[in-house]
Design a protein around this motif. Sequence first.
Motif, PDB file in Angstrom:
ATOM      1  N   ARG A   1      -8.144 -13.225   5.727  1.00  0.00           N
ATOM      2  CA  ARG A   1      -9.103 -14.276   6.097  1.00  0.00           C
ATOM      3  C   ARG A   1      -8.404 -15.568   6.540  1.00  0.00           C
ATOM      4  O   ARG A   1      -9.070 -16.487   7.004  1.00  0.00           O
ATOM      5  CB  ARG A   1     -10.026 -14.579   4.907  1.00  0.00           C
TER       6      ARG A   1
ATOM      7  N   HIS B   1     -10.550  -8.881  11.601  1.00  0.00           N
ATOM      8  CA  HIS B   1     -11.353  -8.769  10.373  1.00  0.00           C
ATOM      9  C   HIS B   1     -12.828  -8.662  10.758  1.00  0.00           C
ATOM     10  O   HIS B   1     -13.406  -9.600  11.314  1.00  0.00           O
ATOM     11  CB  HIS B   1     -11.103 -10.000   9.484  1.00  0.00           C
TER      12      HIS B   1
ATOM     13  N   ARG C   1      -7.710   2.214  -1.953  1.00  0.00           N
ATOM     14  CA  ARG C   1      -8.670   3.187  -1.434  1.00  0.00           C
ATOM     15  C   ARG C   1      -9.047   4.190  -2.518  1.00  0.00           C
ATOM     16  O   ARG C   1      -8.309   4.411  -3.477  1.00  0.00           O
ATOM     17  CB  ARG C   1      -8.069   3.953  -0.246  1.00  0.00           C
TER      18      ARG C   1
ATOM     19  N   ARG D   1       0.836  -1.196   0.000  1.00  0.00           N
ATOM     20  CA  ARG D   1       0.000   0.000   0.000  1.00  0.00           C
ATOM     21  C   ARG D   1       0.874   1.250   0.000  1.00  0.00           C
ATOM     22  O   ARG D   1       1.802   1.354   0.793  1.00  0.00           O
ATOM     23  CB  ARG D   1      -0.906   0.007   1.227  1.00  0.00           C
TER      24      ARG D   1
ATOM     25  N   ASN E   1     -18.196 -15.966   5.032  1.00  0.00           N
ATOM     26  CA  ASN E   1     -17.691 -15.826   6.406  1.00  0.00           C
ATOM     27  C   ASN E   1     -17.711 -17.169   7.144  1.00  0.00           C
ATOM     28  O   ASN E   1     -16.858 -17.443   7.977  1.00  0.00           O
ATOM     29  CB  ASN E   1     -18.504 -14.796   7.182  1.00  0.00           C
TER      30      ASN E   1
ATOM     31  N   SER F   1      -7.451  -6.673   6.399  1.00  0.00           N
ATOM     32  CA  SER F   1      -8.389  -7.704   6.870  1.00  0.00           C
ATOM     33  C   SER F   1      -8.175  -9.041   6.169  1.00  0.00           C
ATOM     34  O   SER F   1      -8.925  -9.392   5.256  1.00  0.00           O
ATOM     35  CB  SER F   1      -9.833  -7.229   6.634  1.00  0.00           C
TER      36      SER F   1
ATOM     37  N   GLY G   1     -19.904  -7.932   8.619  1.00  0.00           N
ATOM     38  CA  GLY G   1     -21.301  -7.543   8.748  1.00  0.00           C
ATOM     39  C   GLY G   1     -22.211  -8.653   8.248  1.00  0.00           C
ATOM     40  O   GLY G   1     -23.432  -8.563   8.379  1.00  0.00           O
TER      41      GLY G   1
END
Length: 197
Positions: free
Chosen positions: A26, A135, A185, A9, A80, A24, A138
């Motif tokens: 996994r 992480h 971003r 980044r 998830n 984040s 929602g």
Amino acid sequence: MSLDQPTGRQPDHPVASQFPARWSPRAFTDRSLAESEVMSLLEAARWAPSASNHQPWRLVWARRGEAAFDAIHSSLTGNNLIWAGKAAVLMVVASQDSVTNRAGEEVANRTAAFDTGAAWMSLALQARTMGLAAHAMGGFDNARLASEVGLPAGHTLHCVVAVGEQGSAEALPDDLRAREKPSGRKPLDEIARHGHF
Ligand SMILES: Cc1cc2nc3c(=O)[nH]c(=O)nc-3n(C[C@H](O)[C@H](O)[C@H](O)COP(=O)(O)O)c2cc1C
């Protein structure tokens, strides 16, 4: 996860390295977390700022191998369900919807979600400082999670956070492995303006 792990980044402006370094993943290793590590994560959340210092955030946590972990995990949806079961800890982040005002009346706390977001980010940055990954998800069944954790009336669920030591992406299914990299971003001028929108 090494704190020196390169993310690729490139911030457009100078910024403390903890911000682009947090992401984040996994994939998690098998390492479990000591209770003292969990307390440090919760402590970071505790020191978040909030309107009138109401501290509306409420968290429930469980470690992999505990029945409460399985209960929280069972409430997750979609992908998830596939990866988050390998996390060392699952944390449910909720908030209390109302506060007692100076007149003694119970009124809606309209900044509860905003304040609780600050608490989650504090926790995520603390995790990163400890060489851990956090992480947020929602993607969960609201009614099921509320039931599994015994969410009190007048509270709102916001997310479930998977925390653990980052593992190798090789352990992930093909589609998730392809996505296991730090994201970019929007340009700054798309999210912030000088003076007015
Ligand atoms: C409130 C919230 C909900 C999210 N829900 C999910 C989710 O259900 N599943 C998932 O894999 N990632 C989820 N994410 C992670 C985001 O996709 C991720 O933060 C975003 O793509 C930016 O990437 P980064 O965190 O790696 O910088 C969620 C993040 C937030 C803050």
